[in-house]
Design a protein around this motif. Structure first.
Motif, short mmCIF file in Angstrom:
data_model
loop_
_atom_site.label_atom_id
_atom_site.label_comp_id
_atom_site.label_asym_id
_atom_site.label_seq_id
_atom_site.Cartn_x
_atom_site.Cartn_y
_atom_site.Cartn_z
N ARG A 36 8.73 -5.00 35.25
CA ARG A 36 9.43 -3.75 35.56
C ARG A 36 8.75 -2.58 34.86
NH1 ARG A 36 12.57 -0.41 33.16
NH2 ARG A 36 12.91 -1.69 31.33
N LEU A 37 8.37 -2.76 33.60
CA LEU A 37 7.69 -1.71 32.85
C LEU A 37 6.35 -1.34 33.48
CD1 LEU A 37 8.44 -2.84 29.20
CD2 LEU A 37 9.40 -0.88 30.39
N VAL A 38 5.62 -2.33 33.96
CA VAL A 38 4.34 -2.05 34.61
C VAL A 38 4.57 -1.23 35.88
CG1 VAL A 38 2.38 -3.10 35.84
CG2 VAL A 38 3.07 -3.97 33.61
N ARG A 39 5.57 -1.60 36.68
CA ARG A 39 5.86 -0.81 37.89
C ARG A 39 6.21 0.63 37.52
NH1 ARG A 39 8.35 -5.66 39.25
NH2 ARG A 39 10.40 -4.85 38.66
N GLU A 40 7.00 0.83 36.47
CA GLU A 40 7.34 2.18 36.02
C GLU A 40 6.09 2.94 35.57
OE1 GLU A 40 10.36 2.09 33.00
OE2 GLU A 40 11.84 1.20 34.36
N LEU A 41 5.24 2.27 34.81
CA LEU A 41 4.00 2.91 34.35
C LEU A 41 3.14 3.34 35.54
CD1 LEU A 41 2.86 0.68 31.37
CD2 LEU A 41 3.15 3.16 31.32
N ARG A 45 2.13 7.19 35.90
CA ARG A 45 0.71 7.54 35.75
C ARG A 45 0.12 8.07 37.05
NH1 ARG A 45 -2.33 6.63 31.12
NH2 ARG A 45 -3.67 7.98 32.35
N LEU A 46 0.46 7.45 38.17
CA LEU A 46 -0.12 7.89 39.44
C LEU A 46 0.43 9.24 39.86
CD1 LEU A 46 -0.45 4.59 41.49
CD2 LEU A 46 -2.08 5.68 39.92
N MET A 47 1.70 9.47 39.65
CA MET A 47 2.26 10.77 39.99
C MET A 47 1.64 11.85 39.09
SD MET A 47 3.93 9.95 42.54
CE MET A 47 5.12 11.13 43.10
N ALA A 48 1.45 11.54 37.81
CA ALA A 48 0.83 12.50 36.89
C ALA A 48 -0.63 12.78 37.30
CB ALA A 48 0.87 11.97 35.46
N ALA A 49 -1.28 11.82 37.93
CA ALA A 49 -2.67 11.99 38.37
C ALA A 49 -2.75 12.68 39.73
CB ALA A 49 -3.36 10.63 38.44
N GLY A 50 -1.59 13.03 40.29
CA GLY A 50 -1.59 13.73 41.57
C GLY A 50 -1.68 12.83 42.79
N THR A 53 3.16 9.96 46.75
CA THR A 53 4.24 8.99 46.60
C THR A 53 3.96 7.70 47.35
OG1 THR A 53 5.81 10.78 46.31
CG2 THR A 53 6.72 8.64 46.87
N GLY A 54 3.47 7.81 48.59
CA GLY A 54 3.19 6.62 49.39
C GLY A 54 2.15 5.72 48.76
N THR A 55 1.09 6.31 48.23
CA THR A 55 0.05 5.53 47.57
C THR A 55 0.60 4.89 46.29
OG1 THR A 55 -1.68 6.95 48.46
CG2 THR A 55 -2.27 5.61 46.56
N ALA A 56 1.37 5.65 45.53
CA ALA A 56 1.96 5.11 44.29
C ALA A 56 2.87 3.93 44.60
CB ALA A 56 2.72 6.20 43.55
N VAL A 147 -5.97 0.30 46.89
CA VAL A 147 -5.03 0.99 47.76
C VAL A 147 -5.64 2.35 48.09
CG1 VAL A 147 -2.70 1.94 47.95
CG2 VAL A 147 -3.07 -0.18 46.65
N PRO A 148 -5.93 2.59 49.38
CA PRO A 148 -6.53 3.88 49.74
C PRO A 148 -5.57 5.03 49.44
CG PRO A 148 -6.72 2.30 51.54
CD PRO A 148 -5.79 1.71 50.52
N LEU A 149 -6.14 6.17 49.10
CA LEU A 149 -5.31 7.37 48.89
C LEU A 149 -4.74 7.83 50.22
CD1 LEU A 149 -7.62 9.28 46.40
CD2 LEU A 149 -5.57 7.95 45.86
N GLU A 150 -3.55 8.39 50.18
CA GLU A 150 -2.90 8.89 51.38
C GLU A 150 -3.81 9.92 52.06
OE1 GLU A 150 1.52 9.73 50.93
OE2 GLU A 150 0.86 9.41 48.87
#
Length: 155
Positions: A36-41, A45-50, A53-56, A147-150
């Motif tokens: 669960r912690l890894v999924r949260e991370l 991290r991905l949202m902070a990197a821009g 949402t779909g890719t994250a 996972v390709p970027l959106e």
């Protein structure tokens, strides 16, 4: 001490986080809480990197499937190394487990087969991270998926 380690110095028992500029690496014993912690991370991290949402969410799903396969194969508390890294090509998810002998393989499973009780995980990985592969390492194996970027080609 919080279970989510923000730096290596704050590592918790069975959960050792190393952050990098473009992602992170977690060495952990697999448990429901650690997964669960890894999924949260991944989400944070991905949202902070821009990353969109779909890719994250796709990266979270791929990580869950790959780590879940390891837990089903080897049991709770299996030692895993999970790497998540953002590149210009997409989000790389790498899950390393200690057994080089049991390699995952692609099977033809229909996603709409209501009678199938399992076997949908790797087809899901195929859908979100086409071209995933497996590398045998000196200490086990690593399943690697991108996972390709959106908005970019999935090829």
């Amino acid at each position: 001490m919080a279970l989510v380690a923000e730096t290596v110095a704050e590592a918790a028992p069975g959960f050792y986080l190393i952050e990098s500029v473009h992602g992170f690496v977690v060495h952990m014993n697999a448990s429901a809480e650690h997964l669960r912690l890894v999924r949260e991370l991944i989400g944070k991290r991905l949202m902070a990197a821009g990353v969109g949402t779909g890719t994250a969410e796709a990266a979270q799903l791929v990580t869950s499937e790959l780590s879940g396969n390891a837990v089903r194969a080897y049991g709770d508390l299996v030692p895993l190394v999970i790497e998540v890294d953002v590149t210009e090509l997409g989000v790389w998810v790498k899950v390393h487990d200690p057994d080089p002998g049991r390699l995952p393989h692609r099977r033809s499973v229909r996603m709409d087969d209501a009678a199938a009780e399992s076997g949908r995980g790797l087809p899901l990985v195929d859908a979100f991270a086409p071209g995933w592969d497996v590398a045998v390492t000196p200490v086990g194996k690593q399943v690697r998926a991108r996972v390709p970027l959106e908005g970019r080609n999935r090829g």
